[in-house]
Enzyme design. Structure first.
Site, short mmCIF file in Angstrom:
data_model
loop_
_atom_site.label_atom_id
_atom_site.label_comp_id
_atom_site.label_asym_id
_atom_site.label_seq_id
_atom_site.Cartn_x
_atom_site.Cartn_y
_atom_site.Cartn_z
N HIS A 134 34.63 38.91 44.69
CA HIS A 134 33.59 38.50 43.79
C HIS A 134 34.00 38.02 42.32
O HIS A 134 33.25 37.50 41.81
CB HIS A 134 32.41 39.80 43.67
CG HIS A 134 32.99 40.81 42.76
ND1 HIS A 134 33.50 42.00 43.30
CD2 HIS A 134 32.85 40.82 41.44
CE1 HIS A 134 34.00 42.85 42.37
NE2 HIS A 134 33.66 42.14 41.05
N ASP A 164 35.60 42.47 49.93
CA ASP A 164 35.87 42.24 48.56
C ASP A 164 37.16 41.99 48.26
O ASP A 164 37.51 42.51 47.12
CB ASP A 164 34.97 43.17 47.72
CG ASP A 164 34.71 42.62 46.43
OD1 ASP A 164 34.77 41.53 46.16
OD2 ASP A 164 34.30 43.48 45.54
N SER A 243 37.35 44.61 37.41
CA SER A 243 37.23 44.32 38.97
C SER A 243 38.45 43.63 39.08
O SER A 243 38.93 42.65 38.57
CB SER A 243 36.22 43.41 39.10
OG SER A 243 34.82 44.22 39.04
#
Length: 399
Positions: A134, A164, A243
């Protein structure tokens, strides 16, 4: 007589004087203690504490966190992305002849530049960076900045939305720092967890916590879509921008990839186990599609008590078997489940002879199978027991 008395007084005076002299000498002698004995006795508890502190910190004044970060930190990178978003402009005036007569044809679409920020880490000296899918999703431009300030254009070699994960390549020679990879199989609840990354754009930020729990499912985390992950949960602070950055153990080894936070919680973050990422990364760097078998059903856990409550509802459209299993609440059109004849309201109780009572158990069985593999389902449909053969297919977006 008088002389005798005087002599006695003199003797008594001399005796007292001699006693005073001996007392003074004794007192002075007792005060002359050797310096080694006059110093305070050593504080044993303080020495033990200092010894333990030195052992925990690996000697010197630095902590184990410093040593861990020094080992992995140079390989942690910042990832900046840009993508162009085209938006339609709905406006009835554009179709009005009077409006168009004066203003002509106005573009019906507008373009907007959207920027993103994330983290990652180098896991191969050739310039391979592991991050979240993402972070680089639909990016037109990817820029990777190293801790030493150097910046390189990044090429996305592959990304997998289901796990992911994404692999980005930079061309920066073969002398790049590499993050040491550990094993998430050895992680236990209570282990140290160190998150390294660029939260909120604050580069090279380190936060410390512990592993709160293991094997936290995507459903429990609250991630929708097709995610099939079991996360490491930690209380190390993870914020937007973290992230893709590494979650590190006390030895400076990567045990997970920071990927998600819950907006309704404080002090809870989640990381993808590094063991899962290793095999996926190998496929992504080769540009291969990652196989994810699916059957095409929406599920909910069911128990006899829950089934009885549903059956007692006069507005219930069907009667559910009052057993433990997986209730089918949705069947995707043209999916393997639909083609095999599975219906809404069916209760799946076994797959390939294995009893299942939780949705996660069924997902794990399907994920562990091969695309195109035939699975045998035991299903309760009302009062009937059915055996259904189902052939898995490659996962597609069913959201």
């Amino acid at each position: 007589m008088k002389l005798s008395k005087l002599s006695g007084s003199i003797r008594q005076f001399l005796t007292h004087l001699l006693a005073i002299a001996f007392g003074a000498i004794f007192t002075f002698t007792s005060l002359q203690v050797p310096a080694s004995q006059a110093e305070p006795a050593p504080n044993l508890s303080m020495e033990v504490a200092q010894s333990q502190s030195s052992a925990n910190m690996g000697g010197g004044s630095r902590s184990f966190v410093t040593a861990a970060v020094n080992r992995v930190g140079p390989a942690v990178v910042r990832i900046d992305t840009e993508r162009t978003i085209t938006r339609s402009i709905p406006d009835p005036f554009f179709d009005d002849p009077f409006f168009r007569r004066f203003f002509g044809d106005i573009p019906r679409q507008s373009q907007q530049q959207q920027r993103g920020l994330g983290s990652g880490f180098i896991f191969d000296r050739s310039g391979l960076v592991l991050t979240n899918a993402h972070v680089v999703d639909k990016a037109d431009r990817v820029s990777v900045r190293l801790k030493d300030g150097r910046t390189f254009a990044g090429q996305v070699l592959g990304e997998d939305e289901v796990t992911d994960l994404a692999v980005v390549k930079i061309n920066a020679g073969n002398d790049l720092p590499v993050a040491p990879l550990g094993s998430s199989a050895n992680v236990q609840v209570g282990d140290w967890a160190i998150a390294v990354g660029n939260p909120l754009g604050l580069d090279n930020t380190v936060t410390l916590g512990i592993v709160s729990t293991l094997r936290r499912s995507s459903a429990q985390v609250g991630l929708g879509g097709n995610r099939r992950l079991e996360f490491i949960q930690t209380d190390a602070a993870i914020n937007p921008g973290n992230s893709g950055g590494p979650l590190v153990n006390g030895n400076g080894e990567v045990i997970g990839i920071n990927t998600a936070i819950r907006g309704d919680a404080m002090g809870i973050g989640f990381a993808i186990p590094i063991d899962r990422a290793k095999s996926i990364a190998a496929q992504l760097q080769r540009g291969e599609q990652v196989a994810h078998p699916f059957i095409g059903v929406g599920m909910d856990d069911i128990t006899p008590e829950k089934a009885r409550r549903l059956n007692a509802d006069p507005n219930s459209p069907l009667q559910i078997a009052e057993v433990n299993g997986i209730l089918v609440v949705r069947v995707v059109p043209n999916s393997p489940a639909a083609n095999a004849g599975i219906r809404i309201g069916d209760v799946i109780t076994e797959v390939d002879g294995k009893r299942i009572t939780k949705s996660d158990e069924l997902l794990n069985i399907v994920e562990a199978s091969r695309v195109g593999q035939t699975l045998q389902f035991k299903i309760q449909r009302g009062n009937r027991t059915l055996q259904i053969s189902l052939r898995t297919a490659q996962l597609r977006d069913i959201s």
